[in-house]
Design an enzyme around this catalytic site. Structure first.
Site, mmCIF file in Angstrom:
data_model
loop_
_atom_site.group_PDB
_atom_site.id
_atom_site.type_symbol
_atom_site.label_atom_id
_atom_site.label_comp_id
_atom_site.label_asym_id
_atom_site.label_seq_id
_atom_site.Cartn_x
_atom_site.Cartn_y
_atom_site.Cartn_z
ATOM 1 C CG ASN A 134 39.811 37.017 33.152
ATOM 2 O OD1 ASN A 134 39.970 35.816 33.373
ATOM 3 N ND2 ASN A 134 39.248 37.826 34.032
ATOM 4 C CD GLU A 141 38.404 37.660 37.758
ATOM 5 O OE1 GLU A 141 39.027 37.133 36.811
ATOM 6 O OE2 GLU A 141 37.164 37.628 37.841
#
Ligand code: PGA
EC number: 3.5.99.6
Length: 239
Positions: A134, A141
């Site tokens: 990702n 994140e």
């Protein structure tokens, strides 16, 4: 500036990564290393252990700061990153264990303490990084906002799924981690990003050639003055 090195084999991949770290230690034995866990650096650490045994490199005066740690795993849990680092690298080289640092996953003050520790240490000479599917680096994140210093994060579902391979079941993968922030990562003098495998090709292309966005934290590396990227042919396939 990003300098991309594409290699032709797993052996070359590990030798190239280890060679960059070993050269730094040869020219600066007191180097401050930023280290990473995950599948990507395992072979690099094995090669560094070999170079140490051959007398090519010493870590005696070096120090290290790891990127991240799961929240809530005891230090000696088989999947804690402290244990990973001890078993994959530190136990086999001459680095004084007190010179090695991994954030604590078991203290409410861990993020604050690690931030202070990093400030005291000064600039990291070389930060080793893998990249998540990702686009995460460390456990930063994708998100609307990224944080500069060390902080606690909630792990992406994708990240937990990717790491479930190391745990008996996905339920046992921690939901949170403590991670060095993007600000600290980008302060390193040099960054060594490594990725291998076709499953990383898309995110590597996005990170290195796509727009700079907090939705792909690795894309922020495009703003750094000295990034070396080591890729195997598969991970570099879309570049
Ligand atoms: P990996 O993880 O090396 O296990 O692919 C990289 C990362 O998630 O940063």
């Amino acid at each position: 500036m990003i300098n991309i090195i594409k290699v032709n084999s797993e052996q070359q991949f590990n030798e190239t990564g280890a060679g960059i770290i070993a050269s730094l230690l040869q020219s600066n034995p007191r180097a401050i290393l930023g280290l990473a866990t995950g599948g990507t650096p395992v072979g690099v650490y094995q090669k560094l252990v070999e170079l140490y045994r051959e007398g090519v490199v010493s870590f005696k005066q070096a120090s290290s700061y790891n990127l991240d740690e799961y929240v809530g795993l005891p230090e000696n849990h088989p999947e804690s990153y402290r244990r990973f680092m001890n078993e994959k690298l530190f136990n086999h080289i001459d680095i004084p264990i007190e010179n090695t640092h991994v954030p604590s996953g078991n203290s409410e003050k861990a993020a604050e303490e690690y931030t202070r520790l990093l400030e005291k240490a000064g600039q990291i000479d070389l930060q080793l990084l893998g990249v998540g599917h990702n686009g995460h680096i460390g456990f930063n994140e994708p998100s609307e906002n990224l944080h500069g210093p060390t902080h606690i994060v909630e792990l992406d579902e994708l990240t937990r799924q990717a790491n479930a391979r190391y745990f008996p079941s996905i339920e046992e993968v921690p939901t949170h981690a403590v991670t060095m922030g993007i600000g600290t990562i980008l302060q390193a003098k040099q960054i060594l990003l490594m990725a291998k495998g076709a499953d990383k090709a898309e995110i590597v292309a996005k990170a290195l050639k796509g727009p700079i966005t907090t939705q792909c934290p690795a894309s922020l590396l495009q703003t750094h003055a000295n990034v070396v990227v080591v890729l195997d042919q598969a991970a570099g396939g879309l570049l």
